[in-house]
Design an enzyme around this catalytic site. Structure first.
Site, PDB file in Angstrom:
ATOM      1  N   CYS A  45       0.834  -1.133   0.183  1.00 18.18           N
ATOM      2  CA  CYS A  45      -0.051   0.195  -0.114  1.00 18.18           C
ATOM      3  C   CYS A  45       1.022   1.398   0.095  1.00 18.18           C
ATOM      4  O   CYS A  45       2.040   1.213  -0.243  1.00 18.18           O
ATOM      5  CB  CYS A  45      -1.025  -0.016   1.226  1.00 18.18           C
ATOM      6  SG  CYS A  45      -0.159  -0.101   2.794  1.00 18.18           S
ATOM      7  N   ARG A  94      -3.385  -0.562   5.447  1.00 18.10           N
ATOM      8  CA  ARG A  94      -3.843  -1.705   4.352  1.00 18.10           C
ATOM      9  C   ARG A  94      -2.993  -2.877   4.242  1.00 18.10           C
ATOM     10  O   ARG A  94      -3.408  -4.171   4.699  1.00 18.10           O
ATOM     11  CB  ARG A  94      -4.393  -1.117   3.058  1.00 18.10           C
ATOM     12  CG  ARG A  94      -5.386   0.010   3.395  1.00 18.10           C
ATOM     13  CD  ARG A  94      -5.722   0.619   2.025  1.00 18.10           C
ATOM     14  NE  ARG A  94      -4.646   1.509   1.655  1.00 18.10           N
ATOM     15  CZ  ARG A  94      -4.227   2.333   0.470  1.00 18.10           C
ATOM     16  NH1 ARG A  94      -5.237   2.092  -0.224  1.00 18.10           N
ATOM     17  NH2 ARG A  94      -3.374   2.866   0.568  1.00 18.10           N
ATOM     18  N   ASP A 141      -8.163   3.719   1.107  1.00 16.11           N
ATOM     19  CA  ASP A 141      -6.962   4.223   1.976  1.00 16.11           C
ATOM     20  C   ASP A 141      -7.700   4.773   3.133  1.00 16.11           C
ATOM     21  O   ASP A 141      -8.446   5.566   3.081  1.00 16.11           O
ATOM     22  CB  ASP A 141      -6.231   5.485   1.488  1.00 16.11           C
ATOM     23  CG  ASP A 141      -5.130   5.867   2.422  1.00 16.11           C
ATOM     24  OD1 ASP A 141      -5.048   5.378   3.664  1.00 16.11           O
ATOM     25  OD2 ASP A 141      -4.369   6.680   2.041  1.00 16.11           O
TER      26      ASP A 141
HETATM   27  P1  4NP Z   1      -1.825   2.908   3.936  1.00  9.58           P
HETATM   28  O1  4NP Z   1      -2.413   4.333   4.646  1.00  9.58           O
HETATM   29  O2  4NP Z   1      -1.327   3.254   2.617  1.00  9.58           O
HETATM   30  O3  4NP Z   1      -3.012   2.086   3.905  1.00  9.58           O
HETATM   31  O4  4NP Z   1      -0.660   2.552   4.816  1.00  9.58           O
HETATM   32  C1  4NP Z   1      -1.583   5.485   4.669  1.00  9.58           C
HETATM   33  C2  4NP Z   1      -0.532   5.708   5.651  1.00  9.58           C
HETATM   34  C3  4NP Z   1      -0.015   6.879   5.695  1.00  9.58           C
HETATM   35  C4  4NP Z   1      -0.152   7.559   4.622  1.00  9.58           C
HETATM   36  C5  4NP Z   1      -0.864   7.508   3.536  1.00  9.58           C
HETATM   37  C6  4NP Z   1      -1.785   6.405   3.566  1.00  9.58           C
HETATM   38  N1  4NP Z   1       0.656   9.093   4.366  1.00  9.58           N
HETATM   39  O5  4NP Z   1       0.432   9.754   3.535  1.00  9.58           O
HETATM   40  O6  4NP Z   1       1.309   9.185   5.395  1.00  9.58           O
END
Ligand code: 4NP
Length: 157
Positions: free
Chosen positions: A10, A16, A127
């Protein structure tokens, strides 16, 4: 027999993909096939490198009986060599992975998690980072369904 190597991807590797990794690990343990797999997750950005999963994701995971122990790491060039399946949570992940793949053969390893989800109307795993509780619950619901189908697609092939 060599292990099937699965890498869930992800953006940040704190919501995720560590959840998907944890769910998939539960499935292979339940099926006593853990010796047939190697499972990991990684992110497309290194911003959260070394961090545990987001506390909200861990809290929701715990409600469903999961303990996420993974620490965030960014994807590395040799991951394309090492893994058999590279599983993207959404189309942005998919396109970035496609651009990172060293060869066309490597690019063929990239699949979309949502393509395995049999719940109605799911075309990507959204997300949950900027949203509320419902988003985290929905991610778990989608991933439990999609990971089980993905598991069977490998085992039954
Ligand atoms: P993930 O969620 O891709 O599901 O781990 C996110 C976690 C952090 C960020 C974006 C999405 N971020 O921009 O820091």
């Amino acid at each position: 027999m060599s292990r099937t190597k699965v890498l869930f991807i992800c953006l940040g590797n704190i919501c995720r993909s560590p959840m998907a990794e944890t769910i998939f690990n539960r499935i292979i343990t339940d099926h006593q096939t853990q010796n047939e797999f190697y499972v990991d997750s990684a992110g497309l950005i290194s911003y959260h490198q070394g961090e545990m999963a987001d506390p909200r994701m861990r809290m929701h995971a715990k409600r469903h009986g999961y303990d996420i122990t993974h620490r965030s790491r960014p994807i590395r060039a040799h991951d394309f060599d090492s893994f058999d399946y590279i599983v993207a949570m959404d189309d942005d992940n998919y396109e970035r992975l496609y651009d990172l793949a060293p060869t066309l053969e490597d690019a063929k390893k990239i699949v979309r998690m949502a393509d395995y989800c049999t719940l109605p109307g799911v075309s990507y795993v959204p997300d949950p980072y900027y949203g509320g509780d419902q988003g985290f619950e929905r991610v778990i619901e989608m991933l439990e369904n999609a990971c089980m189908e993905f598991y069977h697609s490998i085992i039954d092939s």
